[in-house]
Design an enzyme around this catalytic site. Structure first.
Site, PDB file in Angstrom:
ATOM      1  N   HIS A  12       0.828  -1.205   0.000  1.00  0.00           N
ATOM      2  CA  HIS A  12       0.000   0.000   0.000  1.00  0.00           C
ATOM      3  C   HIS A  12       0.867   1.261   0.000  1.00  0.00           C
ATOM      4  O   HIS A  12       0.568   2.229  -0.720  1.00  0.00           O
ATOM      5  CB  HIS A  12      -0.916  -0.029   1.226  1.00  0.00           C
ATOM      6  CG  HIS A  12      -1.769   1.187   1.369  1.00  0.00           C
ATOM      7  ND1 HIS A  12      -1.662   2.046   2.443  1.00  0.00           N
ATOM      8  CD2 HIS A  12      -2.741   1.703   0.584  1.00  0.00           C
ATOM      9  CE1 HIS A  12      -2.530   3.030   2.301  1.00  0.00           C
ATOM     10  NE2 HIS A  12      -3.211   2.847   1.183  1.00  0.00           N
ATOM     11  N   GLU A  29       2.239   1.873  -3.446  1.00  0.00           N
ATOM     12  CA  GLU A  29       1.223   2.466  -4.332  1.00  0.00           C
ATOM     13  C   GLU A  29       1.163   3.982  -4.121  1.00  0.00           C
ATOM     14  O   GLU A  29       1.085   4.754  -5.088  1.00  0.00           O
ATOM     15  CB  GLU A  29      -0.128   1.809  -4.054  1.00  0.00           C
ATOM     16  CG  GLU A  29      -1.306   2.476  -4.734  1.00  0.00           C
ATOM     17  CD  GLU A  29      -2.425   2.781  -3.761  1.00  0.00           C
ATOM     18  OE1 GLU A  29      -2.844   3.954  -3.704  1.00  0.00           O
ATOM     19  OE2 GLU A  29      -2.869   1.862  -3.050  1.00  0.00           O
TER      20      GLU A  29
END
Length: 422
Positions: free
Chosen positions: A51, A54
């Site tokens: 995450h 990203e």
């Protein structure tokens, strides 16, 4: 025109795939990279790195600053975003048809050329920590992280997508950059577009733009093992949030569509059993629904509800009784109605470029092919009342996963729940 004829897929020598779904009636395109990389691919000590990576993709490349990335896409009226899931990460854009080359160039740039500067990484760690804190303050959101963890305890499939704050706070730059190098393999990625897009032109753009994708053997993934269990979190809230679930089916399981119809029938709409019995007849909840969530090699079926501290004592036995009696108290009319709702949702979603793009990308990653919409409709139509009875009994054989959050004093004991369901 046969819907399947609008789809084309090309696989490059390194395994990288380009998939398009042409829509003649629109002037825009949804386009993005979907990678078979997510939370379940992280080592436990680096939970949250997928995450955070990203997020960092938008914080500057060798060619563009963070400001340049957003200014360039918004200067043409486009939209750029990303998300991380348990098994996939996506970086996508929506643009006018003429701006597809720009979208490809930006997406390729942020994936292959991000710099992960220390100052930006420090700022983005703080942003993600705020996101984790916000999720903790949103009970009808965070309960599903707890639900996943209790269903798959001490496993990669059970870890939170956002990561754990104490880990994210200290993730170093080399771990973030190294995760991309080790996991983002060419043959585990697809460049997908839907809308007004020319497949051959997109293939040419991809060959030139995605020239630095790593190749090599796929790292091993931990196999999931559903366990189930009970977690009660006493918090000072107005409502008790309840997630109750069972071992489900994977995306490629023969009963995938049976589970989908069953979930729709049981708690998928205002005509569902849960809505009619728990909300309309008894007035015990404002929000209640069932879900069937499928992954590459496992799945979950469950029910979510939010109710008052006093009402939860009555609500939970009702949910258990509705589940337990479903196999013996089911009629063909309910199955036909639920199937019609699923088919309508499937067909309506095809009117949106972004939905068609995401659906096609997922199909290519999971099945290595596009699934024609008529094939999906046929499989939904093939689900019978006996199939629903069978899969409901199959769900109930597994130990339940129960997570409750809020003023939980009136929540029924776990052993009583199991007996009520048997």
């Amino acid at each position: 025109m046969d819907p399947a004829s609008t789809v084309r897929i090309t696989t490059l020598p390194n395994g990288f795939r380009i998939a398009t779904d042409r829509m003649e009636s629109v002037e825009t395109a949804a386009i993005g990279i979907w990678a078979a990389v997510g939370t379940r691919h992280e080592p436990a000590e680096h939970n949250g790195v997928a995450h955070l990576l990203e997020h960092m993709a938008f914080k500057g490349t060798k060619r563009r600053s963070a400001r340049d990335i957003v200014v360039e896409i918004e200067a043409v009226g486009g939209y750029l975003n990303a998300y991380t899931g348990r098994e996939q990460t996506a970086y996508y854009a929506r643009v006018l048809a003429k701006d597809v080359p720009l979208a490809v160039d930006i997406i390729a740039d942020i994936i292959q050329n991000s710099t992960y500067e220390e100052a930006e990484l420090a700022r983005e760690r703080a942003v993600v920590l705020q996101e984790i804190g916000q999720a903790e303050d949103t009970p009808d959101d965070i309960i599903f992280d707890h639900f996943q963890e209790i269903a798959y305890p001490d496993q990669s499939m059970g870890r939170p997508v956002l990561g754990r704050a104490e880990i994210v706070r200290d993730l170093p730059r080399d771990v973030v950059a190294g995760y991309l190098e080790s996991r983002y393999r060419a043959d585990q990625m697809v460049l997908c577009a839907a809308g007004k897009v020319d497949h051959d032109v997109l293939v040419d753009l991809a060959i030139k733009a995605f020239d630095r994708l790593p190749t090599g053997a796929r790292p091993l993934v931990e196999a999931p093992s559903y366990r189930g269990g009970d977690l009660r979190l006493n918090r000072d809230l107005e409502q008790v949030h309840v997630a109750l679930g069972f071992d489900g089916v994977a995306q490629d399981h023969p009963d995938y569509y049976t589970a989908s119809v069953m979930s729709q029938l049981f708690g998928g709409g205002m005509s569902s059993r849960l809505f009619l019995e728990v909300r309309e007849k008894r007035g015990l909840v404002y929000s209640i629904n069932s879900f069937s969530t499928s992954f590459d090699d496992c799945g979950l079926f469950g029910v979510y509800a939010g109710t008052g501290e006093e009402e939860v004592g009555e609500m939970m036995p009702v949910i258990c009784d509705e589940l337990a009696r479903l196999p013996d108290d089911l009629n063909d009319e309910e199955v036909v109605r639920a199937a019609a709702q699923l088919k309508a949702g499937t067909l309506m979603s095809r009117e949106k470029t972004s939905a068609r793009c995401e659906q096609l990308a997922n199909q290519v990653l999971v099945f290595d092919r596009a699934i024609p919409v008529q094939e999906i409709v046929s499989k939904i139509d093939a689900v019978t009342t006996d199939d629903i009875r069978r899969i409901t009994r199959q769900f109930l054989v597994s130990p339940p996963t129960l997570v409750t959050l809020g003023p939980i004093g009136q929540v029924m004991p776990y052993d009583d729940l199991r007996k009520r369901l048997s």
